[in-house]
Design a protein around this motif. Structure first.
Motif: not given
Length: 759
Positions: A156-161, A339-346
């Motif tokens: 539900l979370g994403a890569a750190v921004g 600073a926005a997080r970055a979504t990804g395949a996970a």
């Protein structure tokens, strides 16, 4: 005298006169004695016969005293039995009071099951429900193209921004050098030999406030408090005091004292605690240990980080943030950095925002930007499941966005619908799929397959963007709720059988539910009629909850226990589930009343024993086990032996009662009443036997009296003279004697004539 010559006629008259005199003497003796036989010479046969009869009458008369005493012994025993019967009746009255008093248990043992749609008129119910599956819109991951279906493990979370400074920051002009996290912040007065550049000397002052992701960071121009002075829930790391919820105070301290002045690292730690990039992992004596990925300074360049659970947002005085070169804005006004997080395949392609909620069937699922390992993240009474989510065991859950997954959301929804249940122990929750439940899943195309459960139709609403992020806003994406009905299954208990083994000696029950004909049961009254013989009773509430409980007679026993019986079985249990039998709950007030009746009862038993002991006459007590033997004739061959009984309390089969054991319920009371009834029967039986014996003795007493009269009459008939006859005889003999004298005179006249001639 032989020389005297009497004529024949004179001699004949003389003999007659003598005979008359003898008879007259005999008659006069009889008249004087009243007997015609006075000696054996009078009539040997009659004399000795009469003497035998008189002796026998005398012997029988001597036995009458013993018979009379026997009558009194029997009457004393009969009087005792009458009193004992009254005492037993009094004891029975006390037992009946126990039956009429309040039941000794406020709640009787019971089992229950809910029959959907059941009424008192028709227990079979109308409709049952099975699980249905509702499908959401497809969820996609943040993989390139935006068409990759999410899976259960998608986060539900994403890569750190990150927010990276525009360049290296130098410290004060006296000795310019790139700053590190150890570089000091200036205090309220500015100046000093160590710290940020002169530009920053006026940037961090007492009262400055930063808002980071809704959390507050306050700059305070004072020395950091001792750990012992911290409030409950607070902890300290360096010059930062945090409340455990992301709100912090940075104490600037004394810039001239290296050990007490705040540094840039303190400020960054405060930012990270508010953003969730770092968290309090543990606290020891008020000092916090932080964990997570911290914002940092490399080559003098400041890098601020978001957490994986929320984008970074910092609002604060522009000059202060410019001192760190993370903004070009200047002035005393506020500026906001992100600073926005970055979504990804996970991760999900559409991220859930911190604080969003899902309301599932009235239960709340909260999405929180927090790490599950943070100090205090698991409230008392809740438990962790799937590593990154917690539940309170009642269907309410919290999912931590820093690590939470789609699978966590599905589990939380199932907990809210009752499809799954949680057992909490030691801060951990063990999740179990409920009987007949089907766990929610995510399909290969990314759609959520959400189980409705069987308890209620599914209703999901939400706050924030949780509904949209999880594809629960309908085909147009504008719905504000997600609903689905359970599958209704027409069904009832028709044809199914409910069984109870014998409960407390009752008749085992086999109840087949049907239309009420041919021995089947349809209504509540019919069910109660069937259960009554097994000491059970049924009630039904407005929700269809059928409760079967012990009757008042057996209020102290537990349904289905090894000692009482009443185990549940039958094909009904495949359609409805009965609860485990509850134990009865004692009613202290009622049991106190019943204990008082026990004491009264025991007092009556004591009187029964003493009354039985006192029912004696002349040392003989037929109620105390003595024996009475009576002799009715002079030979001792006619006797009556009466064996006594022991009619104290124990002899009547009665024993002292025990408080808390006897009279505790109606069954225990009825046992006592049964014993009292048996005692009454014994008393009546013995009273009948005594009455019969008393009748016999009284008959023999009367017989002996009459026999004595008969014997004495017989004796009198043999010896007594008839006074009338003897009086007549006496009169006749007197007359005869007179005639004889006259005759004798006449007989002597011839000789007188000769005498005259001689003269």
């Amino acid at each position: 005298m032989s020389g005297i010559v009497l004529s024949a006629s004179v001699r004949q008259n003389l003999l007659s006169l003598q005979s008359t005199a003898d008879l007259l003497a005999t008659t006069q003796n009889r008249l004087a004695t009243g007997k015609k036989v006075n000696t054996a010479l009078d009539n040997p046969t009659n004399f000795f016969t009469a003497q035998s009869l008189d002796s026998r009458a005398s012997d029988i008369n001597n036995l009458l005293d013993g018979i009379g005493n026997g009558v009194q012994v029997l009457q004393a025993a009969n009087t005792g039995i009458t009193s004992l019967q009254k005492l037993v009746d009094t004891a029975k009255s006390i037992a009946n009071q126990a039956l009429q008093s309040a039941v000794g248990y406020s709640t009787k043992s019971n089992v229950s099951a809910t029959i959907t749609g059941a009424t008192a008129a028709d227990l079979r119910g109308t409709t049952t429900y099975t699980n249905a599956v509702a499908t959401s819109n497809a969820l996609y991951s943040g993989a390139a193209g935006g068409t990759t279906a999410a899976v259960a493990g998608t986060t539900l979370g994403a890569a750190v921004g990150t927010l990276v400074g525009s360049g290296a920051v130098s410290d004060n002009a006296t000795a310019p050098a790139q700053i590190t996290t150890a570089t000091k912040l200036y205090g309220p007065g500015g100046g000093g030999t160590a710290g940020l550049t002169t530009q920053a000397a006026t940037s961090f002052r007492d009262g400055d406030v930063f808002t980071v992701n809704g959390k507050t960071i306050t700059i305070k121009g004072a020395a950091v408090p001792a750990t012992t002075a911290l409030s409950a829930g607070q902890s300290r790391v360096g010059n930062v005091v945090t409340d455990g919820n992301g709100n912090s105070t940075v104490y600037l301290g004394d810039p001239a004292t290296t050990n007490s002045a705040a540094d840039v690292g303190d400020l960054l730690n405060a930012f990270d605690l508010a953003s969730g990039a770092q968290y309090v992992d543990s606290v020891s004596a008020g000092t916090a240990t932080l964990a997570g990925t911290a914002s940092n300074i490399t080559g003098g360049v400041v890098t601020l980080r978001s957490s994986t659970g929320a984008d970074l947002s910092i609002t604060g005085k522009a000059d202060s943030l410019a001192a760190l070169k993370v903004t070009t804005a200047v002035g005393s006004g506020n500026t906001t950095l992100t600073a926005a997080r970055a979504t990804g395949a996970a991760s999900l392609g559409n991220l859930i925002t911190d604080g969003s909620t899902l309301i599932v069937n009235g239960k709340t699922i909260t999405f929180k930007n927090q790490n599950a390992a943070a100090e205090g993240a698991v409230p008392t009474g809740s438990g962790v499941f799937n590593t990154n989510a917690i539940t309170d065991g009642n269907g309410n859950s919290t999912i931590f966005l820093q690590g939470g997954t789609v699978a966590d959301v599905l589990t939380a929804i199932d907990l809210a619908t009752g499809t799954k249940t949680a057992s909490i122990s030691g801060g951990n929750a063990t999740i179990t799929t409920a009987a007949g439940g089907t766990a929610s899943t995510i399909a290969a195309n990314g759609t959520l397959k959400i189980s409705t459960g069987t308890a209620n139709d599914l209703s999901i609403t939400g706050t924030g963007n949780a509904l949209a992020s999880l594809g629960l806003t309908g085909a147009t994406g504008t719905d504000t709720s997600f609903t689905a009905g359970r599958t209704a299954v027409p069904g009832s208990l028709s044809g199914k059988t409910l069984t109870f083994s014998s409960f407390n000696g009752g008749t085992a029950v086999n109840v087949t539910f049907g239309d009420g004909s041919n021995g089947t049961v349809k209504t509540l009254d019919q069910l109660n009629a069937a259960l009554l013989a097994n000491n059970l009773n049924a009630t039904l509430d407005s929700t269809g909850k059928l409760t079967i409980s012990a009757t008042n007679d057996y209020a102290s026993t537990t349904i289905g226990s090894a000692t009482s019986g009443g185990a549940i079985g039958g094909t009904v249990t495949s359609a409805i589930s009965f609860t485990t039998a509850t134990a009865p709950v004692v009613d202290v007030t009622a049991q106190t009343v019943r204990s008082g009746l026990v004491n009264q009862f025991n007092g009556i038993l004591a009187q029964i024993t003493t009354t039985a002991q006192d029912a004696s006459f002349n040392g003989v007590n037929l109620l105390g086990g003595d024996q009475l033997k009576l002799t009715f004739n002079e030979t001792g061959k006619s006797t009556l032996s009466i064996t006594g009984v022991n009619f104290d309390a124990a002899g009547l089969g009665l024993a002292n009662l025990t408080s808390g054991v006897d009279f505790i319920d109606n069954a225990a009371t009825n046992k006592v009443i049964t014993n009292l009834s048996s005692a009454s029967t014994l008393l009546r039986s013995q009273a009948s036997a005594l009455g019969s014996n008393l009748s016999i003795v009284q008959i023999r007493q009367d017989f002996s009296k009459n026999l004595i009269n008969v014997l004495q009459t017989g004796s009198s008939n043999l010896t007594l003279a008839d006074t009338n006859e003897e009086a007549a005889n006496s009169q006749a003999l007197s007359t005869r004697q007179s005639i004889a004298v006259s005759a004798l005179a006449l007989a002597n006249q011839s000789q007188q004539s000769v005498l005259q001639l001689l003269r």
